[in-house]
Design an enzyme around this catalytic site. Structure first.
Site, mmCIF file in Angstrom:
data_model
loop_
_atom_site.group_PDB
_atom_site.id
_atom_site.type_symbol
_atom_site.label_atom_id
_atom_site.label_comp_id
_atom_site.label_asym_id
_atom_site.label_seq_id
_atom_site.Cartn_x
_atom_site.Cartn_y
_atom_site.Cartn_z
ATOM 1 C CE LYS A 163 -3.251 -4.592 1.336
ATOM 2 N NZ LYS A 163 -4.106 -3.597 1.974
ATOM 3 C CB CYS A 198 -2.152 -2.758 5.434
ATOM 4 S SG CYS A 198 -3.739 -2.159 5.382
ATOM 5 C CG ASP A 244 -1.936 -1.213 1.193
ATOM 6 O OD1 ASP A 244 -1.874 -1.956 0.432
ATOM 7 O OD2 ASP A 244 -2.659 -1.557 2.072
#
Ligand code: C5J
Length: 222
Positions: free
Chosen positions: A131, A164, A26
């Site tokens: 995701k 995450c 990310d």
């Protein structure tokens, strides 16, 4: 066998280095730049920039050695059908997921603010995972893609450490991957949470895995 100098003890690299993947979680404008999701939640997003040069350097080592690289992006479909209300309503930020912000709709796939920062842009042949959740295994083809390529060892990097990155590391650990979190290639909006995460994954003899700085990985690889 070759080892990385790591905590809580040396991390054994696979004999075949093609079984080792660099996983970059990310590194998106939505988390790294003013006007994105992280900013909307009231965070000092610019503090995440500190890891970019080190991560870029580790990525270039992986590219030079032609080893597997995985990039993930946290994002939702434009109709938000994959975003549960519990996630959209959380946070009470100025802008919510799906709202129009200065970089396009917040955390929506394909919007300018949802892209990976230019320094770490994926290249052809690298795995890119979109995701909807915190963990990169939830509701994605990541497991199947790693199995197809015979990947057994994962180096976890990216943002944010305790959200995450840690969630993905725990998911991977439960699936049998040998996981190492790269200390200076992950960052949090909360330095104390990053520190706690590094300590909790290596506690109890490495209950979730290992941690090491990028230099120790490079020393073992090249
Ligand atoms: C968050 C992430 N913090 N990539 N996402 O919501 O860690």
């Amino acid at each position: 066998m070759n080892y990385v100098d790591a905590k809580p003890y040396a991390y054994p690299l696979p004999e075949n280095l093609n079984q080792l993947a660099l996983v970059i979680i990310d590194m998106q404008r939505d988390f790294m730049e003013p006007g994105g999701f992280g900013d909307a939640l009231g965070n000092d997003v610019l503090r995440l920039q500190a890891i970019v040069p080190t991560l870029k350097d580790l990525l270039s080592t992986f590219r030079q050695l032609q080893l597997p690289v995985v990039h993930t992006l946290e994002c939702h479909a434009p109709d938000l059908s994959d975003c549960p209300p519990s996630k959209q309503e959380r946070g009470k930020g100025s802008l919510k997921i799906g709202d129009e912000g200065p970089m396009g709709r917040i955390l929506v796939k394909g919007e300018p603010g949802n892209g990976i920062i230019p320094e770490l842009e994926p290249i052809a042949g690298e795995i890119v995972i979109y995701k909807p959740g915190k963990g990169a295994f939830y509701n994605t083809p990541l497991s199947e893609l790693l199995q197809e390529k015979g990947i057994t060892h994962l180096l976890l990097t990216g943002v944010t450490t305790e959200v995450c990155v840690q969630t993905t590391m725990r998911e991977a650990n439960d699936r049998g991957y040998e996981c190492l979190m790269v200390e200076d290639c992950t960052e949090s909006y909360f330095p104390e949470f990053k520190q706690a995460t590094l300590e909790m994954v290596t506690a109890q003899g490495g209950i979730v895995g290992w941690t090491a700085p990028a230099a120790a990985i490079k020393a073992a690889l090249v």
